[in-house]
Design a protein around this motif. Structure first.
Motif, short mmCIF file in Angstrom:
data_model
loop_
_atom_site.label_atom_id
_atom_site.label_comp_id
_atom_site.label_asym_id
_atom_site.label_seq_id
_atom_site.Cartn_x
_atom_site.Cartn_y
_atom_site.Cartn_z
N THR A 20 2.68 -5.33 17.97
CA THR A 20 3.27 -5.39 17.07
C THR A 20 4.79 -5.88 16.20
O THR A 20 4.97 -7.06 15.61
CB THR A 20 3.21 -4.23 16.11
N ALA B 67 4.89 -9.38 16.97
CA ALA B 67 4.76 -10.44 16.21
C ALA B 67 5.73 -9.99 14.61
O ALA B 67 6.17 -11.23 14.29
CB ALA B 67 3.74 -10.19 16.02
N GLN B 68 6.18 -9.30 14.17
CA GLN B 68 6.62 -8.68 12.93
C GLN B 68 7.96 -9.82 13.01
O GLN B 68 7.97 -9.93 12.06
CB GLN B 68 6.01 -7.53 12.55
N GLY C 138 7.72 -12.86 12.94
CA GLY C 138 7.44 -13.77 11.38
C GLY C 138 7.95 -13.14 10.58
O GLY C 138 7.78 -12.76 9.53
N ALA D 106 2.12 -12.61 21.87
CA ALA D 106 2.48 -12.79 20.80
C ALA D 106 4.36 -13.84 20.09
O ALA D 106 3.77 -14.35 19.54
CB ALA D 106 3.48 -11.72 20.04
N MET E 216 2.50 -17.04 17.90
CA MET E 216 3.61 -16.08 16.78
C MET E 216 3.94 -17.54 15.83
O MET E 216 3.78 -17.90 14.40
CB MET E 216 4.08 -14.50 16.90
N MET F 254 2.36 -18.04 12.50
CA MET F 254 3.05 -18.05 11.30
C MET F 254 2.62 -18.91 10.43
O MET F 254 2.27 -18.35 9.32
CB MET F 254 4.17 -16.75 11.39
N ARG G 31 1.17 -12.52 5.88
CA ARG G 31 1.57 -12.77 7.47
C ARG G 31 1.59 -11.15 8.32
O ARG G 31 0.56 -11.58 9.42
CB ARG G 31 3.19 -12.78 7.57
N GLN G 32 1.18 -10.43 7.08
CA GLN G 32 0.59 -9.59 6.95
C GLN G 32 -0.95 -9.72 8.01
O GLN G 32 -0.97 -8.94 8.97
CB GLN G 32 0.90 -8.25 6.70
N VAL H 216 -0.60 -10.87 11.76
CA VAL H 216 -0.16 -10.30 12.52
C VAL H 216 -1.49 -9.14 12.89
O VAL H 216 -1.59 -8.59 14.17
CB VAL H 216 1.24 -8.90 12.12
N ASN I 225 -3.16 -8.84 16.63
CA ASN I 225 -3.45 -7.33 17.47
C ASN I 225 -4.87 -7.11 17.53
O ASN I 225 -4.62 -6.96 19.05
CB ASN I 225 -2.62 -6.45 16.72
#
Length: 470
Positions: free
Chosen positions: A185, A188-189, A192, A384, A388, A392, A402-403, A406, A410
């Motif tokens: 997570t 990836a975040q 992104g 990721a 990503m 993204m 984008r959330q 993610v 996941n």
């Protein structure tokens, strides 16, 4: 001279993850020579995040990448991943101190003794325990714990599959829903440009839904094999040894004040990390420092001296070096694609393909696509880092937040690890418990289909509510 027919056939062996990623890097280099270069115009949205304008794609002059530059891209990828590298290394060290203390084993043994004839309570408590721990850790940290759980399960009248399923299925939910996971997570975040730990409320909701669905399935199976042992795919193999006859729940480690303090330190550290990420705008550096403190405090609580804490911490950190290096290796892929200026071209092509899928199914399609990608890159952090940079902008292009992207990543990266023979967590735990892969799959294929259906629904809901931020 033996006849040719008697010669042993070479058995195909899945290459090391590094080798797989290297082939992907080579493939990316080839793509820079084949795929036309192109780019979108980018702008900062209201949240200050760089996003593409999907209406502005244009082709540009080719900039193919030389094979001889691959080592340079690998080093650059490692350099750009240094904060993530330390987070994974330090979290692995801290958890090894906790496992070495025996606190987890003692806590589980206590639960088993109390609820030995109440599987509807016993199984959910343990799957929840492993699930909560695996919100920050990979399930492979419990490979050495698999025989213990098998002995407990068989002493309670279940089969070996129930023992490993408690670890694998519980851990799968914790890891795959990505509530707090630093290696999936957060990677990836970060790529992104999303706030770290953002969207945690919906991921926690997904954790609860998946935990309920998984426990209903596992409890039903456990009751059926306790009532009719011959229904178990492991029936003959379990009967061929006397493991359960020699197992006594009273022999499990008992809890004392020190072990309770170790557990308390773990709970406290996780709470601090969550609070810091949500309220104090913590980044990777602060989270890494929290894991370092966790290792020290847990070691002191266990009664270890400085040298014992250091040895346990280093041993745990060593186990995570490979996972940390994979991040840098995988980042090379995006570095090559960026240097060849073909990421936007790939996004443009994928976006057009995804646009052919009905709009309400695009999130679910993204989730299913990640399952196929995971068959080749089973490292969550590696996947990721590799995907990503493409997913993204693709989400921006088709209008998915984008959330949500993610979340789809996941689920796709995580749950398929428990049916893929290339998964180190799955194969390691099955090997430790002496469960053949084919016997596991006789139990697991239905559970996996339930997981896929659940994931499609959750991603669909996330898409419909425009799960944010971004």
């Amino acid at each position: 001279m033996s006849p040719k027919g008697s010669e042993k056939k070479k058995i195909f062996k899945v290459p090391h993850t590094f080798v797989i990623i290297l082939f992907i890097i080579l493939f990316a280099v080839v793509l820079t020579w084949v795929v036309p270069a192109g780019e979108f115009e980018r702008f900062k949205n209201d949240q200050g995040i760089n996003v593409i304008n999907p209406e502005t794609f244009s082709f540009s002059e080719k900039t193919p990448v030389s094979l001889f530059r691959i080592p340079t891209f690998i080093v650059e990828g490692l350099s750009k991943s240094v904060n993530l590298f330390f987070l994974i290394i330090l979290s692995g060290g801290a958890f090894n101190v906790i496992v070495t203390s025996g606190a987890l084993q003692g806590a589980i043994g206590k639960i088993a003794r109390k609820f030995s004839h109440k599987e509807s309570i016993f199984i959910p408590i343990l799957t929840l325990t492993f699930g909560l721990i695996c919100t920050t850790q990979g399930v492979n940290m419990f490979i050495g714990f698999a025989p213990v759980m098998v002995m407990i399960a068989r002493a309670m009248g279940f089969d070996s599959i129930v023992g490993v399923a408690i670890i694998l299925l519980g851990g799968a939910v914790g890891f795959s829903t990505g509530t707090l996971n630093p290696s999936t997570t957060i990677v990836a975040q970060k790529i992104g440009e999303l706030p770290l730990y953002s969207g945690i409320e919906y991921r926690a909701f997904s954790f609860v839904i998946y935990m309920i669905v998984t426990n209903l399935f596992l409890i039903r199976y456990a009751k059926s094999v306790r009532k009719t042992p011959t229904l178990s795919p492991m029936y003959e193999l379990d009967q061929s040894d006397s493991l359960s006859d020699n197992m006594n729940l009273d022999n499990m480690g008992h809890m004392d004040t020190r072990k309770w303090l170790v557990i308390l330190s773990l709970v406290g550290a996780l709470a601090v990390i969550v609070y810091g990420g949500i309220r104090l705008d913590w980044g990777l550096t602060e989270s890494s420092a929290a894991f370092l403190w966790l290792g020290i405090i847990a070691g002191i609580a266990a009664g270890y001296g400085p040298s014992k804490i250091a040895n346990c911490f280093v041993d745990g950190a060593k186990k995570m070096v490979s996972a940390a290096l994979i991040i840098g290796m995988a980042k090379t892929v995006s570095g090559v694609l960026s240097a060849g200026h073909i990421i936007d071209t790939i996004v443009f092509g994928l976006g057009n393909a995804l646009n052919m899928v009905p709009a309400f199914m695009q999130g679910a399609a993204m989730y299913i696509a990640n399952n196929f990608i995971n068959a080749f890159v089973t490292s969550g952090s590696g996947q990721a880092a590799a995907t990503m940079p493409i997913i993204m902008p693709l989400a921006d292009m088709v209008g998915i937040t984008r959330q949500t992207a993610v979340l789809a990543f996941n689920f796709g990266d995580g749950f398929s690890n428990y049916v893929l023979p290339t998964s180190t967590a799955l194969m390691g735990i099955l090997s430790a418990a002496n469960i053949p892969y084919d016997r596991w799959m006789k139990f697991m294929w239905k559970m996996f289909l339930v997981w896929v259906a659940t994931g499609c629904v959750l991603v669909f809901v996330a898409q419909m509510i425009n799960l944010g931020p971004m």
